[in-house]
Design a protein around this motif. Structure first.
Motif, short mmCIF file in Angstrom:
data_model
loop_
_atom_site.label_atom_id
_atom_site.label_comp_id
_atom_site.label_asym_id
_atom_site.label_seq_id
_atom_site.Cartn_x
_atom_site.Cartn_y
_atom_site.Cartn_z
N ARG A 175 -52.62 -29.64 38.97
CA ARG A 175 -54.01 -29.19 39.12
C ARG A 175 -54.82 -29.32 37.82
N PHE A 176 -54.11 -29.32 36.68
CA PHE A 176 -54.82 -29.25 35.39
C PHE A 176 -54.53 -30.45 34.49
N GLN A 177 -54.20 -31.58 35.11
CA GLN A 177 -53.88 -32.77 34.32
C GLN A 177 -55.05 -33.23 33.45
N SER A 178 -56.27 -33.00 33.90
CA SER A 178 -57.44 -33.50 33.17
C SER A 178 -57.90 -32.56 32.06
N VAL A 179 -57.25 -31.39 31.95
CA VAL A 179 -57.64 -30.42 30.92
C VAL A 179 -57.00 -30.81 29.60
N ALA A 180 -57.82 -31.06 28.59
CA ALA A 180 -57.30 -31.50 27.29
C ALA A 180 -56.60 -30.37 26.55
N ASP A 181 -57.23 -29.19 26.50
CA ASP A 181 -56.66 -28.05 25.80
C ASP A 181 -55.94 -27.15 26.81
N LYS A 182 -54.65 -27.33 26.91
CA LYS A 182 -53.88 -26.61 27.92
C LYS A 182 -53.84 -25.10 27.65
N ASP A 183 -54.08 -24.68 26.42
CA ASP A 183 -54.11 -23.25 26.13
C ASP A 183 -55.31 -22.56 26.76
N GLN A 184 -56.28 -23.34 27.24
CA GLN A 184 -57.43 -22.76 27.95
C GLN A 184 -57.08 -22.40 29.38
N VAL A 185 -55.93 -22.89 29.86
CA VAL A 185 -55.49 -22.59 31.22
C VAL A 185 -54.67 -21.30 31.19
N ARG A 186 -55.24 -20.25 31.74
CA ARG A 186 -54.56 -18.95 31.72
C ARG A 186 -53.78 -18.77 33.03
N LEU B 70 -43.23 -24.50 32.08
CA LEU B 70 -44.63 -24.74 31.73
C LEU B 70 -44.81 -24.91 30.21
N LYS B 71 -44.14 -24.09 29.43
CA LYS B 71 -44.28 -24.19 27.98
C LYS B 71 -43.75 -25.52 27.46
N SER B 72 -42.72 -26.04 28.10
CA SER B 72 -42.19 -27.34 27.68
C SER B 72 -43.18 -28.46 27.93
N ARG B 73 -44.20 -28.18 28.75
CA ARG B 73 -45.22 -29.18 29.07
C ARG B 73 -46.58 -28.82 28.46
N GLY B 74 -46.55 -27.90 27.51
CA GLY B 74 -47.75 -27.63 26.73
C GLY B 74 -48.61 -26.47 27.17
N TYR B 75 -48.18 -25.71 28.19
CA TYR B 75 -48.94 -24.56 28.67
C TYR B 75 -48.34 -23.29 28.07
N HIS B 76 -49.11 -22.60 27.24
CA HIS B 76 -48.60 -21.45 26.50
C HIS B 76 -49.33 -20.14 26.82
N ASN B 77 -50.46 -20.22 27.50
CA ASN B 77 -51.26 -19.03 27.77
C ASN B 77 -50.81 -18.40 29.09
N ILE B 78 -49.65 -17.76 29.04
CA ILE B 78 -48.99 -17.26 30.25
C ILE B 78 -48.70 -15.78 30.12
N ASP B 79 -49.03 -15.02 31.16
CA ASP B 79 -48.66 -13.61 31.27
C ASP B 79 -47.61 -13.47 32.37
N GLY B 80 -46.85 -12.38 32.33
CA GLY B 80 -45.82 -12.17 33.34
C GLY B 80 -45.77 -10.74 33.83
N VAL B 81 -45.39 -10.57 35.08
CA VAL B 81 -45.17 -9.24 35.64
C VAL B 81 -43.91 -9.27 36.49
N ASP B 82 -43.10 -8.21 36.37
CA ASP B 82 -41.88 -8.10 37.16
C ASP B 82 -41.50 -6.63 37.20
N PRO B 83 -40.91 -6.16 38.31
CA PRO B 83 -40.54 -4.74 38.37
C PRO B 83 -39.22 -4.41 37.67
N ALA B 84 -38.44 -5.43 37.28
CA ALA B 84 -37.13 -5.21 36.66
C ALA B 84 -37.24 -5.30 35.14
N GLN B 85 -37.14 -4.16 34.47
CA GLN B 85 -37.28 -4.13 33.02
C GLN B 85 -36.23 -4.99 32.32
#
Length: 272
Positions: free
Chosen positions: A109-120, A135-150
């Motif tokens: 979906r975001f192949q045309s985005v030059a600055d991948k850090d802008q993709v949240r 995702l990080k191995s492909r240049g996407y670093h602006n990632i949040d996570g949620v999970d119920p298991a600490q």
């Protein structure tokens, strides 16, 4: 005997093998040749995953424990947390393709985005971070996570995968402490099933994603028939939300090998 029947026999034998009944099962003479093919195929899968038959049986037992409908959500979450450090290896050994499929859809979906850090991106039900790793191995670093298991989140934290993390359940009317329309994309992989996120968790997904953003939901095909929460409910809900103009389906993919012997679905929707 045709190929579909051969695969049917193979999958049946594979399930029996997980209960240590493989070598004791009588074999009808009319399927001897096809059985030999099944045996070779099963051996190939075991070799590819570096697992012995006992390892596969033990791992399946653990997964069955996670997914036991009688366990309940809280106990299931505690079980996931207790096995967090072994979880990645178990899934890798079972040729788990869900995280890669979700990452593939997002990247598409975001192949045309030059600055991948802008993709949240929100990784919902992130576990130990398999989607984020891809995702990080492909240049996407602006990632949040949620999970119920600490315990799962602690493993992910050690890897430095997420900018923000929340330990929380999603669904049943609960909202995360995150503003509406925060993310460009949201992934949820393997987090719909017994003791997991209910159907109404979709409302929270849509709330979190910006109009024009994407939601990628990857799950086992079988939940649509064996789990009361999703049987006759999940697909109709997704269709109704499309009819109501909340989102639209942009892609559907069937994963023939979501796990070693499980089919999976990849639904990609665009929020409207």
């Amino acid at each position: 005997m045709n190929r579909s029947r051969t695969l049917e026999i193979f999958h049946s034998l594979l399930r029996r093998s997980s209960r240590s009944e493989f070598m004791q099962t009588p074999t009808p003479t009319d399927i001897t040749f096809d059985l030999s093919i099944c045996l070779l195929y099963r051996r190939k899968l075991l070799n590819q995953s570096n697992m012995s038959a006992d390892d596969m049986s033990n791992t399946k037992h653990i997964f069955d424990t996670f997914l036991d409908p009688g366990m309940g959500m809280e106990k299931s979450v505690n079980t996931y947390g207790a096995w967090a450090k072994q979880y990645n290896k178990m899934l890798t050994d079972h040729a788990y393709s869900g995280p890669r499929a979700a990452a593939d859809s997002i990247v598409k979906r975001f192949q045309s985005v030059a600055d991948k850090d802008q993709v949240r991106i929100m990784d919902m039900g992130c576990g130990t971070g398999l989607v984020a790793e891809d995702l990080k191995s492909r240049g996407y670093h602006n990632i949040d996570g949620v999970d119920p298991a600490q315990g799962m989140l602690e493993v992910a934290r050690e890897k430095g995968l997420y900018r923000n993390m929340w330990c929380a359940y999603v669904g049943t009317g609960k909202q995360l402490p995150i503003e509406d329309s925060t993310y460009d994309a949201l992934s949820i992989v393997g987090s719909m099933g017994a003791n997991m996120m209910p159907c109404d968790g979709i409302y929270e997904m849509i709330r979190l994603v910006k109009p024009g953003g994407y939601i990628v939901n990857v799950f086992r095909e079988e939940i649509l028939t064996i789990d009361e929460e999703y049987r006759g409910r999940l697909i109709p809900l997704m269709k109704r939300l499309e009819e109501e103009g909340k989102w639209k389906q942009v892609e559907f993919t069937r994963l023939e090998q979501y796990l070693v012997d499980k089919v999976g679905y990849v639904f990609t929707h665009q929020v409207l």
